[in-house]
Design an enzyme around this catalytic site. Structure first.
Site, PDB file in Angstrom:
ATOM      1  N   ARG A 244       0.839  -1.196   0.000  1.00 40.80           N
ATOM      2  CA  ARG A 244       0.000   0.000   0.000  1.00 40.80           C
ATOM      3  C   ARG A 244       0.878   1.252   0.000  1.00 40.80           C
ATOM      4  NH1 ARG A 244      -4.070  -0.469   4.878  1.00 40.80           N
ATOM      5  NH2 ARG A 244      -4.668   1.624   4.146  1.00 40.80           N
TER       6      ARG A 244
ATOM      7  N   CYS B 269      -1.058   6.369   9.069  1.00 44.21           N
ATOM      8  CA  CYS B 269      -1.490   5.044   8.587  1.00 44.21           C
ATOM      9  C   CYS B 269      -2.672   5.259   7.655  1.00 44.21           C
ATOM     10  CB  CYS B 269      -1.840   4.130   9.764  1.00 44.21           C
ATOM     11  SG  CYS B 269      -3.179   4.760  10.810  1.00 44.21           S
TER      12      CYS B 269
END
Length: 281
Positions: free
Chosen positions: A177, A237
């Site tokens: 990611r 995050c």
């Protein structure tokens, strides 16, 4: 108690009847399974109260589970029986997922004696420690919320850090990611990472049994990720939850100048005025 932010299951079992102890079952379903139910109604540590990260948050924000205003948080803690001067232990259903976020939230709101249960509820149950489905009797307490603004980074501060390098940015998302080679689990977000950001997937901080790694292992992991523990660090995050796991690890290592980007990738990756780096294969 020590300044170490973790407590063991044995410590919690030994102190479960202490009158100044408050136990919190933190809850937030994984983004990949948003309808997953909590086990709290059926089984929890005796005396634990339920803290829903998606409910105790800023309801006026378009971003998920952002920090609420101090007076809103004080009211929520009062209703849970969480008050000034208590020793607070937070755990979650998965071991390490939302518990560090609640730990960070409480600390950011001024609570001083807050700890995370190492291994969480999975370890507690694996050791056949007591569980119950009884709802605790809650005695409302006064919680004096005092927001530490320095512990929370917003969009403008993140842009400044990236431009000036005044703070290291550390991303807790998975490496694919971060690289932009895997799609984001939330629809509508671009893939990749912030310029200058470092990557340390939060899962690397955990042992195979779900407990936190030891001091030497943690130090090596942060160093390998490119982080200087003597310099300021802002964690980030997907939505500001697992970033707190990195903050927890940094706290264990004695790092001092720490902040968490509350909007995280939901905000950064959802805008068209933010720079993004990809590492396409």
């Amino acid at each position: 108690m020590t300044d170490h932010p973790l407590v063991s299951t044995q410590w919690l079992a030994d102190h479960l009847q202490s009158p100044d102890l408050a136990v919190i079952n933190a809850w937030m379903p994984p983004v990949t399974h948003p309808d997953a139910p909590s086990v709290y109604p059926h089984a929890h540590v005796p005396g634990a109260v339920f803290f829903d990260v998606n409910e105790i948050c800023d309801k006026n924000s378009d971003l998920p589970h952002m920090l609420p205003a101090p007076h809103v948080f004080s009211s929520a803690m009062r209703k849970l029986g969480i008050g000034d001067g208590q020793t607070i232990v937070v755990y979650d259903d998965f071991g390490f997922y939302s518990a560090p976020r609640v730990w960070w939230t409480l600390r950011t709101m001024g609570a001083e004696r807050v700890f995370v249960l190492d291994g969480g509820f999975p370890k507690w149950r694996a050791e056949n420690r007591p569980v119950t489905d009884d709802q605790p009797r809650i005695v409302q307490s006064h919680f004096s919320a005092r927001l530490n603004h320095g512990a929370v980074a917003d969009l403008s501060q993140m842009k400044k850090s990236i431009q000036t390098g005044d703070r290291q940015v550390l991303d807790a998302r998975s490496s694919d990611r971060f690289a932009g080679t895997a799609p984001e689990p939330r629809a509508g977000l671009r893939s990749g990472h912030m310029p200058t950001a470092f990557n340390l997937p939060f899962t690397q901080l955990l042992n195979e049994d779900g407990t936190f790694r030891g001091h030497e292992d943690l130090e090596a992991l942060y160093k390998a990720a490119g982080i200087d523990l003597q310099k300021p660090v802002t964690t980030t995050c997907g939505s500001g939850v697992t970033a707190a796991i990195l903050t927890l690890g940094l706290t264990i290592l004695g790092a001092r100048d720490l902040a968490l980007y509350d909007g995280s990738w939901v905000e950064w990756g959802g805008r068209d005025d933010t720079d993004i780096v990809t590492e396409k294969a």
